[in-house]
Design an enzyme around this catalytic site. Structure first.
Site, PDB file in Angstrom:
ATOM      1  N   CYS A  49      -4.256   0.854  -2.637  1.00 26.61           N
ATOM      2  CA  CYS A  49      -4.281  -0.353  -1.674  1.00 26.61           C
ATOM      3  C   CYS A  49      -2.674  -1.736  -2.178  1.00 26.61           C
ATOM      4  O   CYS A  49      -2.895  -1.658  -3.679  1.00 26.61           O
ATOM      5  CB  CYS A  49      -5.336  -1.330  -1.792  1.00 26.61           C
ATOM      6  SG  CYS A  49      -6.490  -0.972  -1.146  1.00 26.61           S
ATOM      7  N   CYS A  65     -10.711  -4.120  -3.899  1.00 25.05           N
ATOM      8  CA  CYS A  65      -9.679  -4.251  -4.898  1.00 25.05           C
ATOM      9  C   CYS A  65     -10.249  -5.723  -5.787  1.00 25.05           C
ATOM     10  O   CYS A  65      -9.669  -5.828  -6.864  1.00 25.05           O
ATOM     11  CB  CYS A  65      -8.552  -4.746  -4.224  1.00 25.05           C
ATOM     12  SG  CYS A  65      -7.497  -3.390  -3.125  1.00 25.05           S
ATOM     13  N   GLU A  74      -3.018  -4.848  -3.012  1.00 26.02           N
ATOM     14  CA  GLU A  74      -3.772  -5.572  -3.713  1.00 26.02           C
ATOM     15  C   GLU A  74      -3.697  -4.817  -4.625  1.00 26.02           C
ATOM     16  O   GLU A  74      -3.214  -5.370  -6.779  1.00 26.02           O
ATOM     17  CB  GLU A  74      -4.978  -5.846  -3.488  1.00 26.02           C
ATOM     18  CG  GLU A  74      -5.197  -7.257  -2.520  1.00 26.02           C
ATOM     19  CD  GLU A  74      -5.074  -5.881  -1.302  1.00 26.02           C
ATOM     20  OE1 GLU A  74      -5.024  -4.676  -0.626  1.00 26.02           O
ATOM     21  OE2 GLU A  74      -5.857  -6.277  -0.359  1.00 26.02           O
ATOM     22  N   ASN A  95       0.626  -1.845   0.116  1.00 25.42           N
ATOM     23  CA  ASN A  95       0.350   0.038   0.042  1.00 25.42           C
ATOM     24  C   ASN A  95       0.699   1.172  -0.282  1.00 25.42           C
ATOM     25  O   ASN A  95       1.840   1.533   0.547  1.00 25.42           O
ATOM     26  CB  ASN A  95      -1.180  -0.152   1.055  1.00 25.42           C
ATOM     27  CG  ASN A  95      -0.477  -0.025   2.856  1.00 25.42           C
ATOM     28  OD1 ASN A  95       0.481  -0.722   2.956  1.00 25.42           O
ATOM     29  ND2 ASN A  95      -0.971  -0.285   3.866  1.00 25.42           N
ATOM     30  N   ILE A  96       0.828   2.529  -0.791  1.00 28.17           N
ATOM     31  CA  ILE A  96       1.177   3.327  -1.242  1.00 28.17           C
ATOM     32  C   ILE A  96       0.038   4.526  -0.645  1.00 28.17           C
ATOM     33  O   ILE A  96      -0.292   4.818  -1.481  1.00 28.17           O
ATOM     34  CB  ILE A  96       1.457   3.683  -2.133  1.00 28.17           C
ATOM     35  CG1 ILE A  96       2.472   2.638  -2.935  1.00 28.17           C
ATOM     36  CG2 ILE A  96       2.588   4.897  -2.831  1.00 28.17           C
ATOM     37  CD1 ILE A  96       3.186   2.534  -4.555  1.00 28.17           C
ATOM     38  N   GLU A  97       0.622   5.612   0.734  1.00 30.89           N
ATOM     39  CA  GLU A  97      -0.361   6.539   1.185  1.00 30.89           C
ATOM     40  C   GLU A  97       0.345   7.543   0.407  1.00 30.89           C
ATOM     41  O   GLU A  97       1.047   8.273   0.045  1.00 30.89           O
ATOM     42  CB  GLU A  97      -0.468   6.193   2.647  1.00 30.89           C
ATOM     43  CG  GLU A  97      -0.966   4.624   3.121  1.00 30.89           C
ATOM     44  CD  GLU A  97      -1.359   4.734   4.540  1.00 30.89           C
ATOM     45  OE1 GLU A  97      -0.652   5.822   5.164  1.00 30.89           O
ATOM     46  OE2 GLU A  97      -2.031   3.747   4.875  1.00 30.89           O
TER      47      GLU A  97
HETATM   48  N1  THU Z   1      -5.069  -2.012   2.536  1.00 32.69           N
HETATM   49  C1  THU Z   1      -4.884  -2.177   1.719  1.00 32.69           C
HETATM   50  O1  THU Z   1      -3.948  -2.460   0.858  1.00 32.69           O
HETATM   51  N2  THU Z   1      -5.164  -3.525   1.584  1.00 32.69           N
HETATM   52  C2  THU Z   1      -6.387  -3.859   1.266  1.00 32.69           C
HETATM   53  O2  THU Z   1      -7.212  -4.879   1.849  1.00 32.69           O
HETATM   54  C3  THU Z   1      -7.255  -3.002   3.343  1.00 32.69           C
HETATM   55  C4  THU Z   1      -6.186  -1.676   2.808  1.00 32.69           C
HETATM   56  C5  THU Z   1      -4.440  -0.382   3.159  1.00 32.69           C
HETATM   57  C6  THU Z   1      -5.003   1.198   2.886  1.00 32.69           C
HETATM   58  C7  THU Z   1      -4.294   1.775   3.819  1.00 32.69           C
HETATM   59  O3  THU Z   1      -3.295   2.322   3.554  1.00 32.69           O
HETATM   60  C8  THU Z   1      -4.611   1.032   4.541  1.00 32.69           C
HETATM   61  O4  THU Z   1      -4.797  -0.680   4.221  1.00 32.69           O
HETATM   62  C9  THU Z   1      -5.643   1.358   6.401  1.00 32.69           C
HETATM   63  O5  THU Z   1      -6.875   1.404   4.793  1.00 32.69           O
END
Ligand code: THU
Length: 138
Positions: free
Chosen positions: A57, A93, A59, A46-48
């Protein structure tokens, strides 16, 4: 379903991807590793973003990574979150994954339960999906 060795390997790759997550806001690292029909593995974390809604996300990063490298069908995807047992892909996703289900096949989702692979399918997680086949020219 995948053989146990392949499923375990995908989980290991997903953990390696999670270690690269960029999560300064949630501190919730997620990793994904997927296997394409041509046998290649793609990873994502995940890249915020400071503009929270632009976060992507793990995925979807893995899917976009695979597609950008030429893949068009995903056999399986493993997803792990450091702090949650058996985490599953979010709804957005699941919809993106549905775009790349192998023709006449199924897309396997590998979760981690008590440190071990647990397999399900995208169809089980996203029943009655809308997808490419519903459009005249996919
Ligand atoms: N996130 C994912 O990368 N995949 C998921 O299936 C659920 C949520 C990430 C998004 C965000 O960076 C962090 O988790 C909290 O929601």
């Amino acid at each position: 379903m995948l053989d146990q060795e392949t499923a375990a390997r995908l989980l290991r790759d997903a953990h390696a991807a999670a270690a690269r997550a960029y999560v300064p806001y949630s501190r919730f690292p997620v990793g994904a590793a997927l296997l394409t029909t041509d046998g290649t593995t793609s990873m994502g974390c995940n890249i915020e973003n400071a503009s929270y809604g632009l976060t992507v996300c793990a995925e979807r990063v893995a899917v976009f990574n695979a597609v950008a490298n030429g893949a068009r069908a995903v056999v399986a995807i493993a997803v792990v979150a450091a702090d949650i047992d058996g985490v599953t892909p979010c709804g957005a996703c699941r919809q993106v994954l549905n775009e790349f289900v192998p023709p006449d096949g199924e897309l396997i989702v590998v979760l981690e339960r008590d440190g071990k692979p647990e397999q399900t399918t995208l169809a089980a997680l996203l029943p009655h999906a809308f997808g490419p086949r519903d459009l005249a020219s996919p």
